[in-house]
Design an enzyme around this catalytic site. Structure first.
Site, PDB file in Angstrom:
ATOM      1  N   GLU A  26       0.855  -1.201   0.000  1.00  0.00           N
ATOM      2  CA  GLU A  26       0.000   0.000   0.000  1.00  0.00           C
ATOM      3  C   GLU A  26       0.889   1.248   0.000  1.00  0.00           C
ATOM      4  OE1 GLU A  26      -2.795  -0.268   3.223  1.00  0.00           O
ATOM      5  OE2 GLU A  26      -3.678  -2.102   2.388  1.00  0.00           O
ATOM      6  N   GLN A  76      44.809  -8.668 -18.128  1.00  0.00           N
ATOM      7  CA  GLN A  76      44.609  -9.290 -16.797  1.00  0.00           C
ATOM      8  C   GLN A  76      43.433  -8.673 -16.033  1.00  0.00           C
ATOM      9  OE1 GLN A  76      48.373  -9.148 -14.737  1.00  0.00           O
ATOM     10  NE2 GLN A  76      49.251 -10.746 -16.020  1.00  0.00           N
ATOM     11  N   GLU A  84       9.532  -7.972  -3.322  1.00  0.00           N
ATOM     12  CA  GLU A  84       9.555  -9.273  -2.633  1.00  0.00           C
ATOM     13  C   GLU A  84      10.416  -9.220  -1.374  1.00  0.00           C
ATOM     14  OE1 GLU A  84       7.903 -11.885  -3.253  1.00  0.00           O
ATOM     15  OE2 GLU A  84       7.254 -11.751  -5.353  1.00  0.00           O
TER      16      GLU A  84
HETATM   17  P1  TGC Z   1       5.737 -11.991  11.542  1.00  0.00           P
HETATM   18  O1  TGC Z   1       5.210 -11.863  12.928  1.00  0.00           O
HETATM   19  O2  TGC Z   1       7.191 -12.272  11.356  1.00  0.00           O
HETATM   20  O3  TGC Z   1       4.935 -13.136  10.773  1.00  0.00           O
HETATM   21  C1  TGC Z   1       3.515 -13.197  10.767  1.00  0.00           C
HETATM   22  C2  TGC Z   1       3.112 -14.632  10.497  1.00  0.00           C
HETATM   23  O4  TGC Z   1       3.590 -15.021   9.195  1.00  0.00           O
HETATM   24  C3  TGC Z   1       4.510 -16.117   9.297  1.00  0.00           C
HETATM   25  N1  TGC Z   1       5.580 -15.855   8.313  1.00  0.00           N
HETATM   26  C4  TGC Z   1       5.719 -16.521   7.165  1.00  0.00           C
HETATM   27  N2  TGC Z   1       5.069 -17.560   6.649  1.00  0.00           N
HETATM   28  C5  TGC Z   1       5.459 -18.013   5.449  1.00  0.00           C
HETATM   29  N3  TGC Z   1       6.458 -17.459   4.723  1.00  0.00           N
HETATM   30  C6  TGC Z   1       7.145 -16.403   5.213  1.00  0.00           C
HETATM   31  N4  TGC Z   1       8.112 -15.845   4.482  1.00  0.00           N
HETATM   32  C7  TGC Z   1       6.787 -15.885   6.486  1.00  0.00           C
HETATM   33  N5  TGC Z   1       7.236 -14.857   7.238  1.00  0.00           N
HETATM   34  C8  TGC Z   1       6.493 -14.851   8.356  1.00  0.00           C
HETATM   35  C9  TGC Z   1       4.993 -16.091  10.725  1.00  0.00           C
HETATM   36  O5  TGC Z   1       5.423 -17.362  11.138  1.00  0.00           O
HETATM   37  C10 TGC Z   1       3.754 -15.634  11.442  1.00  0.00           C
HETATM   38  O6  TGC Z   1       2.866 -16.744  11.516  1.00  0.00           O
HETATM   39  P2  TGC Z   1       1.869 -16.927  12.772  1.00  0.00           P
HETATM   40  O7  TGC Z   1       1.265 -18.276  12.577  1.00  0.00           O
HETATM   41  O8  TGC Z   1       2.742 -16.820  14.007  1.00  0.00           O
HETATM   42  O9  TGC Z   1       0.878 -15.822  12.688  1.00  0.00           O
HETATM   43  O10 TGC Z   1       5.289 -10.709  10.724  1.00  0.00           O
HETATM   44  P3  TGC Z   1       5.822  -9.220  10.769  1.00  0.00           P
HETATM   45  O11 TGC Z   1       4.654  -8.305  10.677  1.00  0.00           O
HETATM   46  O12 TGC Z   1       6.784  -9.040  11.908  1.00  0.00           O
HETATM   47  O13 TGC Z   1       6.592  -9.093   9.345  1.00  0.00           O
HETATM   48  C11 TGC Z   1       7.821  -9.561   9.153  1.00  0.00           C
HETATM   49  C12 TGC Z   1       8.410  -9.044   7.792  1.00  0.00           C
HETATM   50  C13 TGC Z   1       8.887  -7.608   7.923  1.00  0.00           C
HETATM   51  C14 TGC Z   1       9.601  -9.948   7.541  1.00  0.00           C
HETATM   52  C15 TGC Z   1       7.379  -9.147   6.643  1.00  0.00           C
HETATM   53  O14 TGC Z   1       6.383  -8.222   6.805  1.00  0.00           O
HETATM   54  C16 TGC Z   1       8.006  -8.995   5.282  1.00  0.00           C
HETATM   55  O15 TGC Z   1       8.465  -9.955   4.672  1.00  0.00           O
HETATM   56  N6  TGC Z   1       8.022  -7.737   4.695  1.00  0.00           N
HETATM   57  C17 TGC Z   1       8.440  -7.513   3.328  1.00  0.00           C
HETATM   58  C18 TGC Z   1       7.223  -7.185   2.481  1.00  0.00           C
HETATM   59  C19 TGC Z   1       7.319  -7.767   1.098  1.00  0.00           C
HETATM   60  O16 TGC Z   1       8.133  -8.640   0.798  1.00  0.00           O
HETATM   61  N7  TGC Z   1       6.450  -7.343   0.235  1.00  0.00           N
HETATM   62  C20 TGC Z   1       6.384  -7.882  -1.080  1.00  0.00           C
HETATM   63  C21 TGC Z   1       5.124  -7.428  -1.784  1.00  0.00           C
HETATM   64  S1  TGC Z   1       4.720  -8.437  -3.184  1.00  0.00           S
HETATM   65  C22 TGC Z   1       5.872  -8.070  -4.328  1.00  0.00           C
HETATM   66  O17 TGC Z   1       6.809  -7.366  -4.133  1.00  0.00           O
HETATM   67  C23 TGC Z   1       5.644  -8.723  -5.626  1.00  0.00           C
HETATM   68  S2  TGC Z   1       6.778  -8.335  -6.845  1.00  0.00           S
HETATM   69  C24 TGC Z   1       6.183  -9.376  -8.018  1.00  0.00           C
HETATM   70  C25 TGC Z   1       6.989  -9.472  -9.246  1.00  0.00           C
HETATM   71  O18 TGC Z   1       6.763  -8.630 -10.166  1.00  0.00           O
HETATM   72  O19 TGC Z   1       7.778 -10.459  -9.398  1.00  0.00           O
HETATM   73  P1  FAD Z   2       9.845   1.108   2.141  1.00  0.00           P
HETATM   74  O1  FAD Z   2       9.259  -0.007   2.929  1.00  0.00           O
HETATM   75  O2  FAD Z   2       9.339   2.486   2.360  1.00  0.00           O
HETATM   76  O3  FAD Z   2      11.415   1.088   2.271  1.00  0.00           O
HETATM   77  C1  FAD Z   2      12.265   2.181   1.910  1.00  0.00           C
HETATM   78  C2  FAD Z   2      13.685   1.872   2.404  1.00  0.00           C
HETATM   79  O4  FAD Z   2      13.675   1.713   3.832  1.00  0.00           O
HETATM   80  C3  FAD Z   2      14.243   0.551   1.835  1.00  0.00           C
HETATM   81  O5  FAD Z   2      15.619   0.696   1.564  1.00  0.00           O
HETATM   82  C4  FAD Z   2      14.041  -0.429   2.978  1.00  0.00           C
HETATM   83  O6  FAD Z   2      14.988  -1.502   2.948  1.00  0.00           O
HETATM   84  C5  FAD Z   2      14.259   0.469   4.183  1.00  0.00           C
HETATM   85  N1  FAD Z   2      13.574  -0.046   5.380  1.00  0.00           N
HETATM   86  C6  FAD Z   2      12.246  -0.253   5.578  1.00  0.00           C
HETATM   87  N2  FAD Z   2      12.022  -0.774   6.785  1.00  0.00           N
HETATM   88  C7  FAD Z   2      13.233  -0.904   7.385  1.00  0.00           C
HETATM   89  C8  FAD Z   2      13.678  -1.394   8.646  1.00  0.00           C
HETATM   90  N3  FAD Z   2      12.813  -1.895   9.555  1.00  0.00           N
HETATM   91  N4  FAD Z   2      15.012  -1.373   8.913  1.00  0.00           N
HETATM   92  C9  FAD Z   2      15.901  -0.906   8.003  1.00  0.00           C
HETATM   93  N5  FAD Z   2      15.548  -0.419   6.799  1.00  0.00           N
HETATM   94  C10 FAD Z   2      14.234  -0.439   6.495  1.00  0.00           C
HETATM   95  N6  FAD Z   2       3.958  -5.205  -4.248  1.00  0.00           N
HETATM   96  C11 FAD Z   2       2.860  -6.010  -4.326  1.00  0.00           C
HETATM   97  O7  FAD Z   2       2.114  -6.164  -3.358  1.00  0.00           O
HETATM   98  N7  FAD Z   2       2.548  -6.650  -5.490  1.00  0.00           N
HETATM   99  C12 FAD Z   2       3.299  -6.534  -6.615  1.00  0.00           C
HETATM  100  O8  FAD Z   2       2.992  -7.144  -7.648  1.00  0.00           O
HETATM  101  C13 FAD Z   2       4.443  -5.669  -6.577  1.00  0.00           C
HETATM  102  N8  FAD Z   2       5.162  -5.447  -7.709  1.00  0.00           N
HETATM  103  C14 FAD Z   2       6.157  -4.498  -7.697  1.00  0.00           C
HETATM  104  C15 FAD Z   2       6.757  -4.113  -8.899  1.00  0.00           C
HETATM  105  C16 FAD Z   2       7.721  -3.102  -8.900  1.00  0.00           C
HETATM  106  C17 FAD Z   2       8.299  -2.636 -10.187  1.00  0.00           C
HETATM  107  C18 FAD Z   2       8.137  -2.501  -7.666  1.00  0.00           C
HETATM  108  C19 FAD Z   2       9.202  -1.441  -7.635  1.00  0.00           C
HETATM  109  C20 FAD Z   2       7.547  -2.888  -6.486  1.00  0.00           C
HETATM  110  C21 FAD Z   2       6.535  -3.868  -6.476  1.00  0.00           C
HETATM  111  N9  FAD Z   2       5.846  -4.197  -5.304  1.00  0.00           N
HETATM  112  C22 FAD Z   2       4.746  -5.029  -5.348  1.00  0.00           C
HETATM  113  C23 FAD Z   2       6.123  -3.454  -4.066  1.00  0.00           C
HETATM  114  C24 FAD Z   2       7.399  -3.900  -3.339  1.00  0.00           C
HETATM  115  O9  FAD Z   2       7.214  -5.123  -2.726  1.00  0.00           O
HETATM  116  C25 FAD Z   2       7.760  -2.801  -2.357  1.00  0.00           C
HETATM  117  O10 FAD Z   2       8.266  -1.711  -3.106  1.00  0.00           O
HETATM  118  C26 FAD Z   2       8.780  -3.259  -1.321  1.00  0.00           C
HETATM  119  O11 FAD Z   2       8.233  -4.235  -0.455  1.00  0.00           O
HETATM  120  C27 FAD Z   2       9.355  -2.093  -0.499  1.00  0.00           C
HETATM  121  O12 FAD Z   2       8.334  -1.269  -0.012  1.00  0.00           O
HETATM  122  P2  FAD Z   2       8.410   0.335  -0.227  1.00  0.00           P
HETATM  123  O13 FAD Z   2       8.667   0.577  -1.671  1.00  0.00           O
HETATM  124  O14 FAD Z   2       7.213   0.920   0.388  1.00  0.00           O
HETATM  125  O15 FAD Z   2       9.697   0.788   0.527  1.00  0.00           O
END
Ligand code: TGC
Ligand code: FAD
Length: 387
Positions: free
Chosen positions: A132, A282, A366
């Site tokens: 979001e 090199q 991710e």
């Molecule tokens: P936390 O308390 O650690 O976990 C909540 C519950 O989730 C479980 N869990 C997982 N389960 C499966 N896989 C994982 N990787 C998991 N990580 C945590 C955990 O065991 C717990 O379960 P339960 O049963 O106890 O409720 O949650 P938190 O709020 O402290 O968050 C931890 C954190 C920061 C690591 C997590 O929020 C995170 O990974 N943040 C990064 C957000 C992110 O990756 N966003 C991606 C958006 S999608 C995207 O970018 C698509 S790009 C697509 C493309 O074009 O290829």
């Molecule tokens: P922020 O969370 O605001 O982070 C900004 C900076 O702060 C980063 O350097 C980060 O590492 C740092 N930071 C944040 N928290 C901490 C912390 N606790 N400690 C230290 N440093 C921290 N999302 C979807 O849901 N679905 C999709 O299909 C999808 N596709 C995407 C495609 C593209 C091209 C892009 C660019 C993004 C996409 N995303 C998608 C979103 C993506 O997952 C987010 O951009 C990503 O998770 C980071 O969130 P943010 O951009 O809000 O950055």
């Protein structure tokens, strides 16, 4: 393609066949025009059903028209797609790991029968709405919510940075369910032609240009209660999907790095300065040696991940380690390849700079590199350092 440790020798017939099919498809059908798509900021949408026919969407899932291939074969497929462009792997990652996987793992029988065959065939395109405007790295803070009204849910909120949202037929939207105590996070299947849904495109990206990115705005969107994913509640729903997609990324970026390496090797073998091919110097050989080593190490990590996943022992933290390491590797090595091409390296005639720019997105989505450091830090110490 680079195969320095001869990992190819251990591939099964199925793994070779899938890798070779994908390689032939991208080399013949996609790569010739990918630089133009990158410059124009378009995705070659005509290949979406072709990729479906070839079984590239969710092939590691079972039933409903999917192939049920092994995890190594799936990883090799992701690498071949990303060797062409990260936008291609993103298309397959989102469709397979982020849309089909949650429906397969958490959907009702009706939801599976309705959506999985269409998504597998590329007859429908899906997207995954988690991020979001105010909640990226911390999706647990999400504000998007669903309220029960009779036998319908009414959704409000907004998602951003959503791959494929402007071209999607359906979105898996994660929202707080206000009809239950503690507002648990739940997944909802939202058809994008419903009243109140808009999916504006995000323009002027300087990275991942051959991929469509947009928003999902939800304004009093009514969906039947049957559209809620019944099988999961809480943040582990979307996070478990991310584990699947991050696994594919850990493999995919090896393709981008190998393509950068091969381009640098070929270029430096042909380009002459000071009376000899620059590959004979090199300093250039040192760069090639480092690239080959780092790519091979990342590949070993990916192969180990596949074995662990295949036997059901893979942890999300191990996936974080591989996503973090392999994306950083591909980011660094594509930049080195770019530099070895001199001035030509900054043109669209060669792939390394495109891969390098793509890696800025892959490093960020991710879970950013930092977030994966913190996931590993917590796993190693038992102390969360997110807040
Ligand atoms: P936390 O308390 O650690 O976990 C909540 C519950 O989730 C479980 N869990 C997982 N389960 C499966 N896989 C994982 N990787 C998991 N990580 C945590 C955990 O065991 C717990 O379960 P339960 O049963 O106890 O409720 O949650 P938190 O709020 O402290 O968050 C931890 C954190 C920061 C690591 C997590 O929020 C995170 O990974 N943040 C990064 C957000 C992110 O990756 N966003 C991606 C958006 S999608 C995207 O970018 C698509 S790009 C697509 C493309 O074009 O290829
Ligand atoms: P922020 O969370 O605001 O982070 C900004 C900076 O702060 C980063 O350097 C980060 O590492 C740092 N930071 C944040 N928290 C901490 C912390 N606790 N400690 C230290 N440093 C921290 N999302 C979807 O849901 N679905 C999709 O299909 C999808 N596709 C995407 C495609 C593209 C091209 C892009 C660019 C993004 C996409 N995303 C998608 C979103 C993506 O997952 C987010 O951009 C990503 O998770 C980071 O969130 P943010 O951009 O809000 O950055």
């Amino acid at each position: 393609m680079l195969n320095y440790l001869d990992l190819d020798a251990d591939l099964t017939e199925e793994e070779r066949m899938i890798r070779d099919t994908a390689r032939e498809f991208v080399q013949e059908e996609v790569c010739p025009d990918i630089a133009e798509h990158y410059i124009e900021g378009t995705f070659p949408t005509d290949i979406i059903p072709e990729m479906g026919e070839l079984g590239f969407y969710g092939p590691n899932l079972e039933g409903y028209g999917m192939l049920g291939i092994g995890e190594k074969a799936y990883g090799l497929l992701m690498a071949e797609l990303e060797a062409c462009d990260s936008g291609l792997r993103s298309m397959a990652s989102v469709q397979g790991a982020l849309v089909m996987y949650p429906i397969h793992a958490y959907g009702s029988e009706e939801q599976k029968e309705e959506w999985l065959p269409k998504l597998a065939a590329g007859e429908a395109v899906g997207c995954f709405g988690l991020t979001e405007p105010n909640h990226g790295s911390n999706p647990g803070g999400m504000e998007t919510h669903a309220e029960k009204d009779g036998d319908e849910y009414v959704l409000n909120g907004s998602k951003t940075w959503i791959t494929n949202s402007p071209i999607s037929d359906v979105a898996v939207v994660w929202a707080r369910d206000r009809s239950e105590d503690d507002d648990p996070i739940r997944g909802f299947i939202v058809e994008t032609d419903r009243d109140g849904v808009s999916t504006n495109k995000i323009d002027e990206k300087l990275s991942l240009r051959a991929s469509i990115t947009g928003e999902i705005a939800l304004s009093d969107v009514r969906i039947p209660e049957e559209n809620r994913l019944p099988g999961v509640e809480g943040l582990k729903g979307p996070l478990s999907c991310l584990t699947q997609a991050r696994y594919g990324i850990a493999w995919g970026v090896i393709g981008a790095a190998k393509d950068s390496f091969e381009t640098a090797l070929e270029y430096t073998s042909e380009r002459e300065q000071f009376g000899q091919p620059i590959a004979g110097f090199q300093l250039q050989q040192g760069k090639l040696a480092e690239m080959a080593t780092q790519i091979s190490l990342a590949e070993l990590l990916a192969h180990r991940l596949a074995d662990l996943k295949e036997r059901g022992d893979l942890t999300p933290q191990q996936v974080s380690m591989a996503k973090r390491n392999n994306v950083r590797m591909a980011r660094d090595q594509s930049r080195i390849a770019r530099e070895m091409l001199g001035g030509n390296g900054i043109t669209a005639d060669y792939s390394p700079m495109r891969h390098m720019a793509n890696m800025e997105t892959v490093y960020t989505y991710e879970g950013t590199h930092d977030i994966h450091s913190l996931i590993l830090g917590q796993d190693l110490t038992g102390i969360p350092a997110f807040e």
